[in-house]
Design an enzyme around this catalytic site. Structure first.
Site, short mmCIF file in Angstrom:
data_model
loop_
_atom_site.label_atom_id
_atom_site.label_comp_id
_atom_site.label_asym_id
_atom_site.label_seq_id
_atom_site.Cartn_x
_atom_site.Cartn_y
_atom_site.Cartn_z
N VAL A 7 0.81 -1.21 0.00
CA VAL A 7 0.00 0.00 0.00
C VAL A 7 0.85 1.27 0.00
CG1 VAL A 7 -1.77 1.28 1.25
CG2 VAL A 7 -1.85 -1.21 1.22
N ASP A 41 -1.21 -1.04 15.96
CA ASP A 41 -0.10 -1.66 15.24
C ASP A 41 0.81 -2.49 16.14
OD1 ASP A 41 -1.13 -0.30 13.10
OD2 ASP A 41 0.67 0.88 12.68
N HIS A 46 -29.05 7.04 -9.40
CA HIS A 46 -28.44 7.02 -10.73
C HIS A 46 -28.20 8.46 -11.18
CE1 HIS A 46 -27.61 5.83 -14.85
NE2 HIS A 46 -28.46 6.78 -15.24
#
Length: 466
Positions: free
Chosen positions: A183, A312, A444
């Site tokens: 990444v 982490d 849409h």
């Protein structure tokens, strides 16, 4: 000596979010940060600054390559002012870290500046401008990670650099060699490719973004080759040497032949490793494993019952949003609540353009587990919104259980995939079937129509627009 219900060591996304949640739950809270600014790697030298540079370089690329197609004519040459670009990035960082300061004050969290070190399980020494000590009934370790390297590479922070230095270069490299096709390397590689650098990516595995679904890897590789990246998978780097202002990288290809790359900068981007320097964990009875991670149980509790660890520094994906979820989880656990995290439903994102995003199981994982599944895939180029914005690369892939139709994984590459993946997370949190999503009305024209179409394809192979 000040006493607290909870002390948090580290002020990254996991640490500062844990502090806020602890304070919300009525606990007297302190946060300890060794740097002069809060926010950790993510806010200072990671997620936020890299996205700032990705956005700035994307604007430049659009101006050079696409404005004319949109009928926008700019007289004269379009130039990059790298110094100004880096300065804008720093302004974004400063605003964001300043916001964390405000949140700490708002929530009455005491902030200590210095290195937090355990004296024992309930006392922490803080070594900053002065040395002081606090007492904490509970502590949350949120010390994060730092860039990894290879044992034979000497990072000089000038020509042989990590992501930290790559975020503040004073010139655009002529040839940037990136070791690692994950990444961080790909995002920073795209920044400097857009700004005019030649970029070579050297990856040990047989494909880039190797932890993600192989289809995403193949599509992103195709896009990068179209952008004239020099992609070198299945190459084992064996030496990196600086010679003056040049860097020589030698590697063996998959046949064992030596290949040499010569550039003016080399970004070493081979992952990150847990950061526990100065923590003195053993004094508190906190055990680290052989990978340097803090060992935790299912409640993120360490081998010392009143000490927890998140982000982490523990096992699992190194993601800011994973650390945030864990910070909240631990705060609520300490408060006696029964929180829950489904790690399978934490999305992963690569912020290149097109963006790459995924949640749940990959096809490789489902095959390995022997799961009987079906696939629905829809190309972004079939969408009116994609054609209108000229973002036609990519696809959305929905994996569903062949028997129950429950969605097991969603993998996408395309414009705004980082934002779109949240729809898949919501669906999977409620254990939606592919048919459930296929029957939802999507505005849409939007990029998210691709999710509906992929779900239709997975349901009865009945996508409408292909």
């Amino acid at each position: 000596m000040n006493s607290y219900d909870v002390a948090i060591i580290g002020s990254g996304p996991g640490g500062y979010v844990a502090a806020i949640r602890c304070a919300q739950l009525g606990m007297k809270t302190a946060i300890i940060e060794k740097y002069s600014v809060l926010g950790g790697t993510c806010l200072n030298v990671g997620c936020i600054p890299s996205k700032a540079l990705l956005d700035s370089s994307h604007h430049y690329e659009d101006a050079v390559k696409h404005f004319e197609d949109h009928g926008i004519e700019i007289p004269g040459d379009i130039k990059v002012n790298l110094e100004k670009m880096i300065a804008r990035k720093q302004t974004v960082v400063d605003q964001t870290t300043g916001g964390i300061d405000f949140l700490m004050k708002k929530n009455k969290v005491d902030v200590y500046q210095g290195v937090g070190s355990f004296k024992d399980a309930t006392h922490i020494t803080i070594k900053g401008e002065k040395e002081e000590e606090i007492e904490a009934k509970n502590t949350i370790i949120a010390t994060g990670s730092k860039p990894s390297t290879l044992p034979f590479i000497e990072i000089d922070k000038e020509r042989i650099i990590t992501s930290t230095e790559a975020l503040k270069l004073k010139e655009v490299p002529k040839h940037l060699i990136i070791i690692g096709g994950g990444v961080i390397g790909l995002e920073l590689g795209q920044v400097y490719k857009r700004l005019g650098a030649e970029v070579t990516v050297v990856e040990y595995m047989d494909r880039i973004i190797p932890t993600m679904d192989a289809g995403l890897s193949k599509e992103l590789n195709k896009v990068f080759k179209k952008e004239k990246f020099n992609m070198k998978a299945s190459h084992k780097v064996k030496s990196v040497e600086r010679v003056g202002d040049d860097v020589i990288v030698k590697a063996d290809d998959k046949k064992g032949n030596e290949v040499e790359f010569k550039g003016d900068y080399c970004l070493v981007s081979v992952g990150r490793k847990p950061y526990t320097d100065g923590l003195n964990a053993e004094a508190a009875g906190v055990k680290l494993n052989d990978r340097g991670q803090v060992e935790v149980n299912a409640h993120l509790q360490t081998t010392a019952s009143n000490i927890y660890a998140i982000g982490d520094v523990v096992k699992g994906a190194m993601l800011a949003h994973k650390a945030e979820e864990e910070g909240v989880f631990v705060a609520e656990t300490i408060a006696g609540q029964k929180p829950h995290i489904d790690y399978n439903l934490i999305p992963g994102v690569v912020y290149t353009w097109p963006e790459v995003a995924a949640v749940g199981k990959t096809e490789e994982q489902l095959k390995e587990a022997g799961v009987n599944y079906k696939v629905g895939q829809f190309p972004m180029r079939a969408l009116g919104r994609s054609r209108a914005s000229m973002d036609i690369d990519g696809f959305v892939k929905v994996l569903a259980d062949k028997n129950t139709d429950e969605i097991l994984g969603v993998h996408m590459i395309g414009a705004r995939a980082a934002d779109m993946i949240a729809e898949a997370v919501v669906a999977m949190e409620y254990r939606a079937s592919a048919e459930d999503v296929s029957r939802m009305s999507h505005a849409h024209p939007t990029f998210t129509e691709a999710i509906k179409e992929a779900a239709l394809a997975a349901t009865d192979d009945r996508a409408l627009h292909v």
